[in-house]
Design a protein around this motif. Sequence first.
Motif, PDB file in Angstrom:
ATOM      1  N   CYS A 168       0.849  -1.245  -0.029  1.00  0.00           N
ATOM      2  CA  CYS A 168       0.212  -0.373  -0.015  1.00  0.00           C
ATOM      3  C   CYS A 168       0.994   0.957  -0.213  1.00  0.00           C
ATOM      4  O   CYS A 168       0.359   2.438  -0.602  1.00  0.00           O
ATOM      5  N   CYS A 169       2.211   1.467   0.723  1.00  0.00           N
ATOM      6  CA  CYS A 169       3.017   2.436   0.678  1.00  0.00           C
ATOM      7  C   CYS A 169       3.254   2.637  -0.577  1.00  0.00           C
ATOM      8  O   CYS A 169       3.631   3.681  -1.728  1.00  0.00           O
ATOM      9  N   ILE A 170       3.730   1.680  -1.663  1.00  0.00           N
ATOM     10  CA  ILE A 170       4.367   1.936  -2.501  1.00  0.00           C
ATOM     11  C   ILE A 170       2.763   2.250  -3.425  1.00  0.00           C
ATOM     12  O   ILE A 170       3.367   3.354  -4.508  1.00  0.00           O
ATOM     13  N   PHE A 171       2.039   1.324  -3.172  1.00  0.00           N
ATOM     14  CA  PHE A 171       1.210   1.815  -4.116  1.00  0.00           C
ATOM     15  C   PHE A 171       0.891   3.715  -3.900  1.00  0.00           C
ATOM     16  O   PHE A 171       0.360   4.906  -5.137  1.00  0.00           O
ATOM     17  N   VAL A 172       0.208   3.936  -3.204  1.00  0.00           N
ATOM     18  CA  VAL A 172       0.175   5.830  -1.943  1.00  0.00           C
ATOM     19  C   VAL A 172       1.363   6.367  -3.026  1.00  0.00           C
ATOM     20  O   VAL A 172       1.157   7.353  -3.404  1.00  0.00           O
TER      21      VAL A 172
ATOM     22  N   CYS B 203       2.257  10.152  -9.706  1.00  0.00           N
ATOM     23  CA  CYS B 203       1.457  10.367 -11.250  1.00  0.00           C
ATOM     24  C   CYS B 203       1.928  11.713 -12.334  1.00  0.00           C
ATOM     25  O   CYS B 203       2.832  11.099 -13.238  1.00  0.00           O
ATOM     26  N   PHE B 204       2.002  12.652 -11.928  1.00  0.00           N
ATOM     27  CA  PHE B 204       2.093  13.540 -12.712  1.00  0.00           C
ATOM     28  C   PHE B 204       3.498  14.489 -11.964  1.00  0.00           C
ATOM     29  O   PHE B 204       4.167  15.380 -12.135  1.00  0.00           O
ATOM     30  N   LYS B 205       4.680  13.561 -12.392  1.00  0.00           N
ATOM     31  CA  LYS B 205       5.565  14.314 -12.025  1.00  0.00           C
ATOM     32  C   LYS B 205       6.948  14.064 -12.487  1.00  0.00           C
ATOM     33  O   LYS B 205       6.324  13.864 -13.860  1.00  0.00           O
ATOM     34  N   THR B 206       8.441  14.982 -12.976  1.00  0.00           N
ATOM     35  CA  THR B 206       8.901  14.631 -14.245  1.00  0.00           C
ATOM     36  C   THR B 206       9.568  12.855 -13.767  1.00  0.00           C
ATOM     37  O   THR B 206       9.394  13.106 -12.355  1.00  0.00           O
ATOM     38  N   LYS B 207       9.754  12.725 -14.969  1.00  0.00           N
ATOM     39  CA  LYS B 207      10.374  11.120 -14.766  1.00  0.00           C
ATOM     40  C   LYS B 207      11.455  11.144 -14.827  1.00  0.00           C
ATOM     41  O   LYS B 207      12.498  12.346 -14.824  1.00  0.00           O
TER      42      LYS B 207
ATOM     43  N   THR C  16       8.564   9.500   4.863  1.00  0.00           N
ATOM     44  CA  THR C  16       6.960   9.135   5.470  1.00  0.00           C
ATOM     45  C   THR C  16       6.664   7.959   5.138  1.00  0.00           C
ATOM     46  O   THR C  16       6.504   7.240   6.511  1.00  0.00           O
ATOM     47  N   LEU C  17       6.801   6.903   4.035  1.00  0.00           N
ATOM     48  CA  LEU C  17       5.895   5.960   3.800  1.00  0.00           C
ATOM     49  C   LEU C  17       7.243   5.063   4.956  1.00  0.00           C
ATOM     50  O   LEU C  17       6.296   3.833   5.064  1.00  0.00           O
ATOM     51  N   VAL C  18       8.751   5.506   3.962  1.00  0.00           N
ATOM     52  CA  VAL C  18       9.329   3.668   5.499  1.00  0.00           C
ATOM     53  C   VAL C  18       9.017   4.176   6.349  1.00  0.00           C
ATOM     54  O   VAL C  18       8.489   3.284   7.516  1.00  0.00           O
ATOM     55  N   LEU C  19       8.924   5.156   7.214  1.00  0.00           N
ATOM     56  CA  LEU C  19       8.723   5.516   8.267  1.00  0.00           C
ATOM     57  C   LEU C  19       7.378   5.020   8.972  1.00  0.00           C
ATOM     58  O   LEU C  19       7.125   4.014   9.921  1.00  0.00           O
ATOM     59  N   PHE C  20       5.867   5.613   8.030  1.00  0.00           N
ATOM     60  CA  PHE C  20       5.120   4.941   8.511  1.00  0.00           C
ATOM     61  C   PHE C  20       5.410   3.187   8.501  1.00  0.00           C
ATOM     62  O   PHE C  20       4.674   2.599   9.769  1.00  0.00           O
TER      63      PHE C  20
END
Length: 134
Positions: free
Chosen positions: A100-104, A110-114, A124-128
């Motif tokens: 779920c963290c990877i999916f978040v 999605c809309f960032k520079t490649k 933040t996700l790793v800490l969570f």
Amino acid sequence: MAPAGDREGYWGPTTSTLDWCEENYTVTWYIAEFWNTVSNLIMIIPPIFGAIQSVRGGLEKRYIASYLALTVVGMGSWCFHMTLKYEMQLLDELPMIYSCCIFVYCMFECFKTKNSVNYHLLFTLVLFSLIVTT
């Protein structure tokens, strides 16, 4: 022959906190919940092909990680339903959190520079994940 619920299988007594509605060790002595176990193949095989296609297509690593995360969830669930051991239950549940963290991460990126990395979100996700695991 004793009822299936009274039989102990190859993996010994159940130590998990959950035991699903399927009777244990009815199909084979080696797999506690046969149909729950086998149904996890859909979470293992197609994501492997997705990861291979992502590599061939030159997609970003986050897409490959997403497919592989689904594979790990399927393998953890396979191990849990096969053994009904507490350790395998963790191998079933924790990869769901990590996935779920990877999916978040993928959703927010999605809309960032490649090929850029959002280190703040990643931290933040790793800490969570670490907090939930602990």
